[in-house]
Design a protein around this motif. Structure first.
Motif, PDB file in Angstrom:
ATOM      1  N   PHE A 198      -8.269 -15.327  -0.926  1.00  0.00           N
ATOM      2  CA  PHE A 198      -7.699 -14.868  -2.194  1.00  0.00           C
ATOM      3  C   PHE A 198      -8.167 -13.439  -2.501  1.00  0.00           C
ATOM      4  O   PHE A 198      -7.357 -12.545  -2.755  1.00  0.00           O
ATOM      5  CB  PHE A 198      -8.137 -15.840  -3.299  1.00  0.00           C
ATOM      6  N   PHE A 199      -9.506 -13.209  -2.421  1.00  0.00           N
ATOM      7  CA  PHE A 199     -10.019 -11.880  -2.746  1.00  0.00           C
ATOM      8  C   PHE A 199      -9.595 -10.863  -1.697  1.00  0.00           C
ATOM      9  O   PHE A 199      -9.257  -9.727  -2.033  1.00  0.00           O
ATOM     10  CB  PHE A 199     -11.543 -11.925  -2.876  1.00  0.00           C
ATOM     11  N   SER A 200      -9.577 -11.254  -0.417  1.00  0.00           N
ATOM     12  CA  SER A 200      -9.129 -10.318   0.623  1.00  0.00           C
ATOM     13  C   SER A 200      -7.680  -9.924   0.385  1.00  0.00           C
ATOM     14  O   SER A 200      -7.314  -8.753   0.519  1.00  0.00           O
ATOM     15  CB  SER A 200      -9.253 -10.946   2.012  1.00  0.00           C
ATOM     16  N   ALA A 201      -6.846 -10.925   0.021  1.00  0.00           N
ATOM     17  CA  ALA A 201      -5.420 -10.646  -0.188  1.00  0.00           C
ATOM     18  C   ALA A 201      -5.242  -9.686  -1.359  1.00  0.00           C
ATOM     19  O   ALA A 201      -4.446  -8.748  -1.285  1.00  0.00           O
ATOM     20  CB  ALA A 201      -4.655 -11.940  -0.438  1.00  0.00           C
ATOM     21  N   ILE A 202      -6.019  -9.898  -2.448  1.00  0.00           N
ATOM     22  CA  ILE A 202      -5.903  -8.994  -3.604  1.00  0.00           C
ATOM     23  C   ILE A 202      -6.322  -7.593  -3.198  1.00  0.00           C
ATOM     24  O   ILE A 202      -5.642  -6.602  -3.509  1.00  0.00           O
ATOM     25  CB  ILE A 202      -6.759  -9.514  -4.777  1.00  0.00           C
ATOM     26  N   ALA A 203      -7.429  -7.482  -2.442  1.00  0.00           N
ATOM     27  CA  ALA A 203      -7.908  -6.167  -2.011  1.00  0.00           C
ATOM     28  C   ALA A 203      -6.857  -5.473  -1.151  1.00  0.00           C
ATOM     29  O   ALA A 203      -6.552  -4.294  -1.361  1.00  0.00           O
ATOM     30  CB  ALA A 203      -9.214  -6.326  -1.240  1.00  0.00           C
ATOM     31  N   CYS A 204      -6.264  -6.209  -0.208  1.00  0.00           N
ATOM     32  CA  CYS A 204      -5.239  -5.610   0.659  1.00  0.00           C
ATOM     33  C   CYS A 204      -4.018  -5.193  -0.143  1.00  0.00           C
ATOM     34  O   CYS A 204      -3.428  -4.133   0.098  1.00  0.00           O
ATOM     35  CB  CYS A 204      -4.820  -6.587   1.762  1.00  0.00           C
ATOM     36  N   GLY A 205      -3.623  -6.029  -1.114  1.00  0.00           N
ATOM     37  CA  GLY A 205      -2.474  -5.713  -1.954  1.00  0.00           C
ATOM     38  C   GLY A 205      -2.698  -4.420  -2.721  1.00  0.00           C
ATOM     39  O   GLY A 205      -1.835  -3.533  -2.762  1.00  0.00           O
ATOM     40  N   ILE A 206      -3.912  -4.285  -3.322  1.00  0.00           N
ATOM     41  CA  ILE A 206      -4.215  -3.076  -4.089  1.00  0.00           C
ATOM     42  C   ILE A 206      -4.237  -1.866  -3.155  1.00  0.00           C
ATOM     43  O   ILE A 206      -3.682  -0.811  -3.476  1.00  0.00           O
ATOM     44  CB  ILE A 206      -5.557  -3.235  -4.835  1.00  0.00           C
ATOM     45  N   ALA A 207      -4.838  -2.042  -1.961  1.00  0.00           N
ATOM     46  CA  ALA A 207      -4.879  -0.943  -0.996  1.00  0.00           C
ATOM     47  C   ALA A 207      -3.463  -0.496  -0.636  1.00  0.00           C
ATOM     48  O   ALA A 207      -3.180   0.703  -0.557  1.00  0.00           O
ATOM     49  CB  ALA A 207      -5.625  -1.381   0.261  1.00  0.00           C
ATOM     50  N   ALA A 208      -2.555  -1.470  -0.446  1.00  0.00           N
ATOM     51  CA  ALA A 208      -1.166  -1.136  -0.095  1.00  0.00           C
ATOM     52  C   ALA A 208      -0.522  -0.304  -1.195  1.00  0.00           C
ATOM     53  O   ALA A 208       0.171   0.676  -0.922  1.00  0.00           O
ATOM     54  CB  ALA A 208      -0.367  -2.411   0.157  1.00  0.00           C
ATOM     55  N   ILE A 209      -0.786  -0.689  -2.462  1.00  0.00           N
ATOM     56  CA  ILE A 209      -0.190   0.053  -3.577  1.00  0.00           C
ATOM     57  C   ILE A 209      -0.740   1.474  -3.617  1.00  0.00           C
ATOM     58  O   ILE A 209       0.026   2.452  -3.745  1.00  0.00           O
ATOM     59  CB  ILE A 209      -0.460  -0.676  -4.914  1.00  0.00           C
ATOM     60  N   VAL A 210      -2.086   1.615  -3.467  1.00  0.00           N
ATOM     61  CA  VAL A 210      -2.708   2.945  -3.550  1.00  0.00           C
ATOM     62  C   VAL A 210      -2.170   3.847  -2.444  1.00  0.00           C
ATOM     63  O   VAL A 210      -1.722   4.971  -2.696  1.00  0.00           O
ATOM     64  CB  VAL A 210      -4.246   2.818  -3.448  1.00  0.00           C
ATOM     65  N   ILE A 211      -2.155   3.321  -1.203  1.00  0.00           N
ATOM     66  CA  ILE A 211      -1.654   4.128  -0.082  1.00  0.00           C
ATOM     67  C   ILE A 211      -0.181   4.477  -0.308  1.00  0.00           C
ATOM     68  O   ILE A 211       0.243   5.611  -0.100  1.00  0.00           O
ATOM     69  CB  ILE A 211      -1.838   3.384   1.258  1.00  0.00           C
ATOM     70  N   GLY A 212       0.576   3.486  -0.826  1.00  0.00           N
ATOM     71  CA  GLY A 212       1.992   3.717  -1.094  1.00  0.00           C
ATOM     72  C   GLY A 212       2.197   4.855  -2.085  1.00  0.00           C
ATOM     73  O   GLY A 212       3.038   5.730  -1.884  1.00  0.00           O
ATOM     74  N   VAL A 213       1.406   4.861  -3.166  1.00  0.00           N
ATOM     75  CA  VAL A 213       1.549   5.910  -4.180  1.00  0.00           C
ATOM     76  C   VAL A 213       1.193   7.266  -3.590  1.00  0.00           C
ATOM     77  O   VAL A 213       1.891   8.261  -3.813  1.00  0.00           O
ATOM     78  CB  VAL A 213       0.665   5.578  -5.414  1.00  0.00           C
ATOM     79  N   LEU A 214       0.090   7.308  -2.796  1.00  0.00           N
ATOM     80  CA  LEU A 214      -0.321   8.575  -2.183  1.00  0.00           C
ATOM     81  C   LEU A 214       0.746   9.085  -1.222  1.00  0.00           C
ATOM     82  O   LEU A 214       1.121  10.255  -1.256  1.00  0.00           O
ATOM     83  CB  LEU A 214      -1.647   8.394  -1.439  1.00  0.00           C
ATOM     84  N   MET A 215       1.253   8.191  -0.376  1.00  0.00           N
ATOM     85  CA  MET A 215       2.301   8.549   0.586  1.00  0.00           C
ATOM     86  C   MET A 215       3.537   9.049  -0.144  1.00  0.00           C
ATOM     87  O   MET A 215       4.156  10.027   0.260  1.00  0.00           O
ATOM     88  CB  MET A 215       2.696   7.330   1.427  1.00  0.00           C
ATOM     89  N   ASN A 216       3.861   8.349  -1.233  1.00  0.00           N
ATOM     90  CA  ASN A 216       5.083   8.618  -1.969  1.00  0.00           C
ATOM     91  C   ASN A 216       5.142  10.083  -2.396  1.00  0.00           C
ATOM     92  O   ASN A 216       6.174  10.736  -2.300  1.00  0.00           O
ATOM     93  CB  ASN A 216       5.134   7.690  -3.194  1.00  0.00           C
ATOM     94  N   GLY A 217       3.990  10.613  -2.854  1.00  0.00           N
ATOM     95  CA  GLY A 217       3.927  11.988  -3.344  1.00  0.00           C
ATOM     96  C   GLY A 217       4.405  12.979  -2.296  1.00  0.00           C
ATOM     97  O   GLY A 217       5.284  13.804  -2.562  1.00  0.00           O
ATOM     98  N   SER A 218       3.848  12.901  -1.088  1.00  0.00           N
ATOM     99  CA  SER A 218       4.171  13.899  -0.074  1.00  0.00           C
ATOM    100  C   SER A 218       5.474  13.581   0.646  1.00  0.00           C
ATOM    101  O   SER A 218       6.229  14.460   1.017  1.00  0.00           O
ATOM    102  CB  SER A 218       3.029  13.970   0.947  1.00  0.00           C
ATOM    103  N   PHE A 219       5.707  12.293   0.805  1.00  0.00           N
ATOM    104  CA  PHE A 219       6.802  11.791   1.623  1.00  0.00           C
ATOM    105  C   PHE A 219       8.160  12.017   0.951  1.00  0.00           C
ATOM    106  O   PHE A 219       9.112  12.456   1.567  1.00  0.00           O
ATOM    107  CB  PHE A 219       6.553  10.301   1.827  1.00  0.00           C
TER     108      PHE A 219
END
Lengths: 367, 342
Positions: A198-219
């Motif tokens: 459960f905690f690993s999945a939440i951590a991975c989910g949050i990481a995906a969102i953060v990376i997505g937002v960062l990528m989104n800016g430049s991409f």
């Protein structure tokens, strides 16, 4: 994936569940029942639902025997008609008395939902059989109310941390009240492994969102397409489609779905590993959760962009993935099960009122 | 027992009454009785054909026969039962599996259904709407008017002479329209929200807004708009629209209710487009009736379109064309409707 080594005493036999359904067969069944439902304005879908469910259960095999489904389509049809009448009636009432009806609906939901869940489980289980013996579900309204209304209150209060615990309350309620013939199931499951995922999945989910937002800016700025057509009537400006950020968003949503599915698979493993059937029978589910998460989400992603054409194929694949990792650790022979009640349970389905089908109409796909 | 014909015998598993215990066995049909035998050939059950429950297989599954005493038989394979039970098996099997002929018929019927619905459904829905008492139109219209009056309408600022003149035209139109006396009334309001517009509510209230009156250059232009709104009331377009929309929601729920959420999205979009088309159909009907009334009164039926062109002067070409996403037909088509091709 499941680390614990299960000791098998000599009298125990490991019986594998096998799913033998074929995508092609199931596709033809789905196509035919869908077309018949269309030409009969939905009425035939009650028959179609029974046929599809019989196919899926009939090809779920344990020790060489398939399961079977015995619901009468007419019962499901009447239930659905009542459900449609209720929805139409509610909308008509809400048009004239909006305030009263919204209050009524929330009360009806709070007190009616556990009852509907019990009814749905009872209907589905009583109509499911294995080797001439039916499943059953014992009604216990107050426990259902605790499991499905009171316990979930803890989810927002604990900032979602109680989620696996609340889910276990529900799973335990269902398992403890489930019967196979005259034998009871029970559930004794440990939560620590589920919480780990459960905690690993939440951590991975949050990481995906953060990376997505960062990528989104430049991409997104780098990759846009100007639409050649004017879709809207009013505005004169050409439409700019941000291809980059659309892809980013889809990928992030996909990864979040994978995290969620991985967690669900871990929960499923934990429940099935903790279930026992009176007589010393155990179960073992060893779904490889990460591979399962990616495969299942990939399959359903393809199904969702295929206008539904790949749904039968995706259903068969999902069933295969879920069933083929399930093993029953049987204590001795499976010959000893007896139907509950003197008539062999055959009349159980027919004596159920048409009301039973309502839950099928309202909760259709949940089971 | 007569010596059995081995051809009319099917092998499988025979379950004890209400139990998961089974043994190899066979099943036979003798006259109107179904008999089951264990591996040694001893008869274990005999029941009338009408009392046994025969579950035909869904693709790849065995046949299952349930006896009234709780015993059950499961065939080894999916074949052979036609021969055993003849007509009885044919009856229970009919819908499971289709011949190429039936597949074709089914696909053709599915394709034909949209056309049947497209032409038949509006007629059926209008018949339902006709059965609804007019008093319901009244109460819906009154409550809508009260809500609008409190929220977006202000008092009209038109001089009373102008209002009196329009009331006279309205009376003239009512007489020419064959509408029951007292079924419609004219009110004047000002609204920043709606701007230059006019509408008819189902209770018979025709609302004329100041901004539209200000744009009008002749009495005929006002009369054309009033006749259009009176036609909406006479043809009960609001109630017909409500009934058609409700029916479409129910149909969509029935046909696609069990589908994926994506199918539901598509259905909702489709239903929206269909409802726009119904709205355009009603507008055309009202334009036709308006032109008819105007001709009867010796007024110019085309005047209304000139007024509308002034209202939409900033909109340009896109308001001239009919689009599947608009509630009203394009102005060019409306002009053709009112002029009657003259």
């Amino acid at each position: 994936m499941d680390g614990s080594i299960q000791t098998t005493t000599p009298s125990e036999r490991r019986l594998k569940f096998v799913f033998t359904g074929q995508s092609k067969d199931y596709f033809l069944i789905c196509l035919r029942t869908f077309l018949l439902a269309v030409v009969t304005l939905g009425i035939y879908d009650a028959w179609g639902t029974v046929e599809r469910r019989r196919y899926l259960l009939g090809h779920t095999k344990l020790d060489g025997h398939g399961f079977d489904y015995h619901a009468r389509p007419i019962t499901i049809l009447i239930g659905r008609l009542i459900a449609v009448a209720a929805i139409v009636g509610y909308n008509v009432m809400a048009y004239f008395q909006p305030g009263f009806m919204s209050g009524f609906l929330s009360m009806a939901f709070i007190f009616g939902m556990p009852w509907l869940v019990i009814r749905a489980l009872r209907f589905q289980l009583r109509n499911t059989s294995y080797r001439n013996v039916r499943f059953d579900f014992v009604e216990d309204y107050s426990r259902a109310f605790k499991a499905f209304i009171l316990a979930p209150i803890l989810i927002p209060l604990s900032l979602c941390l109680a989620w696996p615990w609340v889910q276990r309350v529900g799973a335990r309620f269902i398992a403890d009240n489930m019967r196979f013939g005259d034998r009871a199931f029970s559930l004794d499951m440990r939560l620590w492994k589920v919480y780990l995922v459960f905690f690993s999945a939440i951590a991975c989910g949050i990481a995906a969102i953060v990376i997505g937002v960062l990528m989104n800016g430049s991409f997104s700025e780098a990759w846009t397409v100007t639409a050649p057509l004017q879709v809207l009537i009013s505005d004169a400006q050409p439409m700019v489609i941000p291809v980059g950020s659309i892809i980013c968003t889809v990928v992030v949503i996909f990864l979040i779905a994978v995290c969620f599915t991985v967690y669900k698979a871990a929960f499923r493993n934990a429940v099935l590993n903790g279930v026992t059937l009176a007589g010393g029978h155990r179960f073992s589910s060893t779904i490889p959760i990460i591979r399962y998460g990616f495969t299942l989400c990939g399959i359903w992603f393809l199904a969702s962009i295929s206008i539904g054409l790949l749904i039968p194929w995706a259903t068969i694949w999902s069933k295969r993935l879920q069933t083929n990792y399930l093993v029953m650790v049987a204590a001795g022979s499976l010959d000893e099960f007896k139907s509950h009640g003197e008539d062999g349970g055959n009349a159980a389905a027919t004596e159920l009122g048409s009301l039973e089908g309502i839950t099928d109409g309202l909760l259709g796909g949940t089971f | 027992m007569e010596p059995s014909d081995p051809k009319k015998e099917i092998a499988g598993r025979l379950f004890d009454s209400g139990s998961s215990r089974f043994q190899p066995g066979t099943i036979r049909c003798l006259g109107d009785r179904v008999l089951a035998f264990d591996a040694d050939g001893n008869q274990t059950v005999s029941a009338p054909l009408g009392s046994v429950q025969i579950d035909p297989p869904v693709r790849g599954m065995p046949w299952r026969v349930r006896f009234p005493n709780g015993q059950a038989f499961e065939s080894n394979g999916p074949t052979g039962f036609d021969m055993l039970f003849g007509r009885e098996a044919g009856r229970v099997k009919r819908f499971h599996g289709l011949t190429p002929m039936r597949w074709t018929a089914l696909i053709l019927a599915s394709l034909a259904l949209p056309f049947v619905l497209w032409f038949g459904y509006p007629i059926a829905a209008d018949n339902v709407a006709r059965a609804v008492p007019v008093s319901l139109d009244r109460s819906i219209g009154q409550s809508t008017f009260r809500e609008l009056d409190g929220a977006v309408f202000d008092k009209s600022e038109l001089p009373s002479a102008r209002k009196a003149k329009m009331r006279a035209i309205f009376t003239e139109i009512l007489r020419a329209s064959d509408l029951a006396p007292g079924r419609a009334r004219l009110v004047f309001r000002k609204s920043d929200y709606f701007g230059a517009n006019a509408f008819a509510l189902p209770d018979g209230t025709v609302v004329m807004l100041d901004d539209l009156v200000a744009l009008a250059e002749s009495d005929d232009e006002i009369a054309g708009v009033l006749a259009h709104e009176v036609a909406h009331i006479r043809e009960r377009h609001s109630m017909r629209q409500v009934v058609r929309a409700a029916g479409i929601s129910v149909l969509a729920l029935l046909i696609l209710g069990d589908g994926s959420s994506f199918a539901e999205e598509i259905a909702a979009m489709g239903a929206g487009i269909v409802q726009f088309s119904y709205n355009r159909e009603f507008e055309t009907e009202a334009d036709l009736a308006s032109a008819q009334i105007m001709r009867k009164l010796g007024r110019d039926p085309n005047a209304m379109i000139a007024l509308l062109r002034r209202v939409y002067k900033d909109c340009g070409e896109s308001c001239e064309e009919t689009s599947i996403l608009s509630t009203h037909p394009g102005l060019r088509d409306r002009l053709e409707t009112v002029s009657g091709g003259e």
